[in-house]
Structures are given as C-alpha cells and as structure tokens.
Design a protein around this motif. Sequence first.
Motif, PDB file in Angstrom:
ATOM      1  N   ARG A  11      -2.439 -10.117  -4.381  1.00 55.98           N
ATOM      2  CA  ARG A  11      -2.467 -10.319  -3.043  1.00 55.98           C
ATOM      3  C   ARG A  11      -1.302  -9.593  -2.457  1.00 55.98           C
ATOM      4  O   ARG A  11      -1.592  -8.811  -1.526  1.00 55.98           O
ATOM      5  CB  ARG A  11      -2.137 -11.936  -2.842  1.00 55.98           C
ATOM      6  N   ALA A  12      -0.172  -9.230  -3.158  1.00 55.21           N
ATOM      7  CA  ALA A  12       0.840  -8.554  -2.549  1.00 55.21           C
ATOM      8  C   ALA A  12       0.553  -7.157  -2.547  1.00 55.21           C
ATOM      9  O   ALA A  12       0.948  -6.376  -1.749  1.00 55.21           O
ATOM     10  CB  ALA A  12       2.074  -9.006  -3.708  1.00 55.21           C
ATOM     11  N   MET A  13      -0.171  -6.746  -3.690  1.00 55.04           N
ATOM     12  CA  MET A  13      -0.670  -5.283  -3.912  1.00 55.04           C
ATOM     13  C   MET A  13      -1.623  -4.993  -2.585  1.00 55.04           C
ATOM     14  O   MET A  13      -1.350  -3.938  -2.052  1.00 55.04           O
ATOM     15  CB  MET A  13      -1.326  -5.172  -5.137  1.00 55.04           C
ATOM     16  N   THR A  14      -2.512  -5.916  -2.144  1.00 50.68           N
ATOM     17  CA  THR A  14      -3.252  -5.596  -1.023  1.00 50.68           C
ATOM     18  C   THR A  14      -2.562  -5.454   0.181  1.00 50.68           C
ATOM     19  O   THR A  14      -2.866  -4.645   0.945  1.00 50.68           O
ATOM     20  CB  THR A  14      -4.310  -6.720  -0.853  1.00 50.68           C
ATOM     21  N   ASN A  15      -1.741  -6.542   0.298  1.00 50.13           N
ATOM     22  CA  ASN A  15      -0.785  -6.157   1.562  1.00 50.13           C
ATOM     23  C   ASN A  15      -0.002  -4.934   1.719  1.00 50.13           C
ATOM     24  O   ASN A  15       0.063  -4.094   2.850  1.00 50.13           O
ATOM     25  CB  ASN A  15       0.171  -7.384   1.496  1.00 50.13           C
ATOM     26  N   MET A  16       0.343  -4.481   0.403  1.00 58.11           N
ATOM     27  CA  MET A  16       1.265  -3.250   0.521  1.00 58.11           C
ATOM     28  C   MET A  16       0.175  -2.024   0.711  1.00 58.11           C
ATOM     29  O   MET A  16       0.737  -1.133   1.299  1.00 58.11           O
ATOM     30  CB  MET A  16       2.007  -3.063  -0.979  1.00 58.11           C
ATOM     31  N   GLN A  17      -0.980  -2.248   0.343  1.00 61.04           N
ATOM     32  CA  GLN A  17      -1.749  -1.091   0.582  1.00 61.04           C
ATOM     33  C   GLN A  17      -2.352  -1.014   1.967  1.00 61.04           C
ATOM     34  O   GLN A  17      -2.365   0.041   2.793  1.00 61.04           O
ATOM     35  CB  GLN A  17      -3.024  -1.146  -0.513  1.00 61.04           C
ATOM     36  N   ASP A  18      -2.586  -2.212   2.707  1.00 60.05           N
ATOM     37  CA  ASP A  18      -2.861  -2.365   4.268  1.00 60.05           C
ATOM     38  C   ASP A  18      -1.455  -1.887   4.922  1.00 60.05           C
ATOM     39  O   ASP A  18      -1.645  -0.892   5.902  1.00 60.05           O
ATOM     40  CB  ASP A  18      -3.041  -3.768   4.424  1.00 60.05           C
ATOM     41  N   LEU A  19      -0.257  -1.976   4.394  1.00 59.99           N
ATOM     42  CA  LEU A  19       0.783  -1.644   5.036  1.00 59.99           C
ATOM     43  C   LEU A  19       0.924  -0.131   5.055  1.00 59.99           C
ATOM     44  O   LEU A  19       1.190   0.696   6.062  1.00 59.99           O
ATOM     45  CB  LEU A  19       2.144  -2.272   4.581  1.00 59.99           C
ATOM     46  N   MET A  20       0.766   0.598   3.734  1.00 61.11           N
ATOM     47  CA  MET A  20       0.776   1.972   3.767  1.00 61.11           C
ATOM     48  C   MET A  20      -0.355   2.418   4.611  1.00 61.11           C
ATOM     49  O   MET A  20      -0.263   3.502   5.129  1.00 61.11           O
ATOM     50  CB  MET A  20       0.312   2.419   2.227  1.00 61.11           C
ATOM     51  N   LYS A  21      -1.619   1.856   4.561  1.00 65.07           N
ATOM     52  CA  LYS A  21      -2.547   2.781   5.428  1.00 65.07           C
ATOM     53  C   LYS A  21      -2.316   2.705   6.810  1.00 65.07           C
ATOM     54  O   LYS A  21      -2.418   3.435   7.562  1.00 65.07           O
ATOM     55  CB  LYS A  21      -3.844   1.734   5.264  1.00 65.07           C
ATOM     56  N   GLN A  22      -1.824   1.329   7.282  1.00 66.41           N
ATOM     57  CA  GLN A  22      -1.348   1.503   8.644  1.00 66.41           C
ATOM     58  C   GLN A  22      -0.345   2.342   9.109  1.00 66.41           C
ATOM     59  O   GLN A  22      -0.232   3.037  10.168  1.00 66.41           O
ATOM     60  CB  GLN A  22      -0.723   0.134   8.978  1.00 66.41           C
ATOM     61  N   ALA A  23       0.702   2.808   7.872  1.00 66.56           N
ATOM     62  CA  ALA A  23       1.740   3.845   8.338  1.00 66.56           C
ATOM     63  C   ALA A  23       0.993   5.092   8.435  1.00 66.56           C
ATOM     64  O   ALA A  23       1.483   5.837   9.056  1.00 66.56           O
ATOM     65  CB  ALA A  23       2.708   3.377   7.102  1.00 66.56           C
ATOM     66  N   GLN A  24       0.198   5.541   7.651  1.00 66.78           N
ATOM     67  CA  GLN A  24      -0.538   6.645   7.410  1.00 66.78           C
ATOM     68  C   GLN A  24      -1.029   6.808   8.792  1.00 66.78           C
ATOM     69  O   GLN A  24      -1.342   8.113   9.365  1.00 66.78           O
ATOM     70  CB  GLN A  24      -1.489   6.986   6.116  1.00 66.78           C
ATOM     71  N   GLU A  25      -1.982   6.032   9.390  1.00 67.21           N
ATOM     72  CA  GLU A  25      -2.615   5.819  10.685  1.00 67.21           C
ATOM     73  C   GLU A  25      -1.929   6.192  11.457  1.00 67.21           C
ATOM     74  O   GLU A  25      -1.913   7.031  12.471  1.00 67.21           O
ATOM     75  CB  GLU A  25      -3.509   4.687  10.793  1.00 67.21           C
ATOM     76  N   MET A  26      -0.476   5.607  11.721  1.00 64.59           N
ATOM     77  CA  MET A  26       0.390   5.655  12.663  1.00 64.59           C
ATOM     78  C   MET A  26       1.112   7.096  12.688  1.00 64.59           C
ATOM     79  O   MET A  26       1.184   7.743  13.668  1.00 64.59           O
ATOM     80  CB  MET A  26       1.468   4.727  12.698  1.00 64.59           C
ATOM     81  N   GLN A  27       1.134   7.530  11.531  1.00 66.91           N
ATOM     82  CA  GLN A  27       1.821   8.937  11.407  1.00 66.91           C
ATOM     83  C   GLN A  27       0.759   9.926  11.800  1.00 66.91           C
ATOM     84  O   GLN A  27       1.037  10.837  12.612  1.00 66.91           O
ATOM     85  CB  GLN A  27       2.188   9.274  10.020  1.00 66.91           C
ATOM     86  N   SER A  28      -0.447   9.843  11.569  1.00 64.13           N
ATOM     87  CA  SER A  28      -1.584  10.754  12.125  1.00 64.13           C
ATOM     88  C   SER A  28      -1.677  10.620  13.670  1.00 64.13           C
ATOM     89  O   SER A  28      -1.601  11.573  14.239  1.00 64.13           O
ATOM     90  CB  SER A  28      -2.792  10.232  11.358  1.00 64.13           C
ATOM     91  N   ARG A  29      -1.547   9.404  14.016  1.00 62.57           N
ATOM     92  CA  ARG A  29      -1.563   9.365  15.613  1.00 62.57           C
ATOM     93  C   ARG A  29      -0.432   9.922  16.583  1.00 62.57           C
ATOM     94  O   ARG A  29      -0.630  10.716  17.230  1.00 62.57           O
ATOM     95  CB  ARG A  29      -1.934   7.958  16.042  1.00 62.57           C
TER      96      ARG A  29
END
Length: 108
Positions: free
Chosen positions: A1-19
Amino acid sequence: RAMTNMQDLMKQAQEMQSRMQEAQDKMGELEITGESGGGLVKVVLSGRYQAHSVEIDPSLLAEDRDMLEDLIAAAINDAVRRVEATQKQKMSEMAQGLGLPPGVKLPF
C-alpha cells in the motif's frame, strides 16, 4: 500500500514538472507590450523578459533626449510589470488546474 502511494506521488510530481515546463515554454512565446507617453513609446518583451522590439513615435525624435530616455525606461518598466502579472495569472491558473489551494506559490 505504501509503495502504491509513493508511486502515485512520484507520478503526480512528474506531471506537475511537465506542466510547469510547458507553462514556462508558453510564457517564452508570449509577446507583451509596455507603453509610456500615452503609447508614444512601446516596448515588446517576451514572457522571459527578452526585448523583441522598441517603437518610438517619430514626433518624439525632435524632443529632448532626457525625456525620450525617460519614456523608454518607463515603457520597459511597464512591460516588465505586465510580464510579471501575466506570469502570476498563468501560475495561478496552473495551480488551480492541479487542484492546489489558492495562494500556493509555484516556482517559475
């Protein structure tokens, strides 16, 4: 569960950086005009503060050099203020698009 949350956070951070990169690129493409002397002097800057052009009404060429220099400086300052206001507006729009609360400052 914690790994999924970390992956989601990383995905959101990459999306924000791209935007943010996309927003910076768009700002660089903008042309924003500053004026002084009721439009007798106009300066066009990019969203990254690079000067594109300076227009001086021919009627000013016969005027005092000091006055003309002051009008050019005032037009540059006006353009800078307009670029800053545009950047602030674009960043606010982006923050809202990401679901961030109002007032969150994003680096530009």
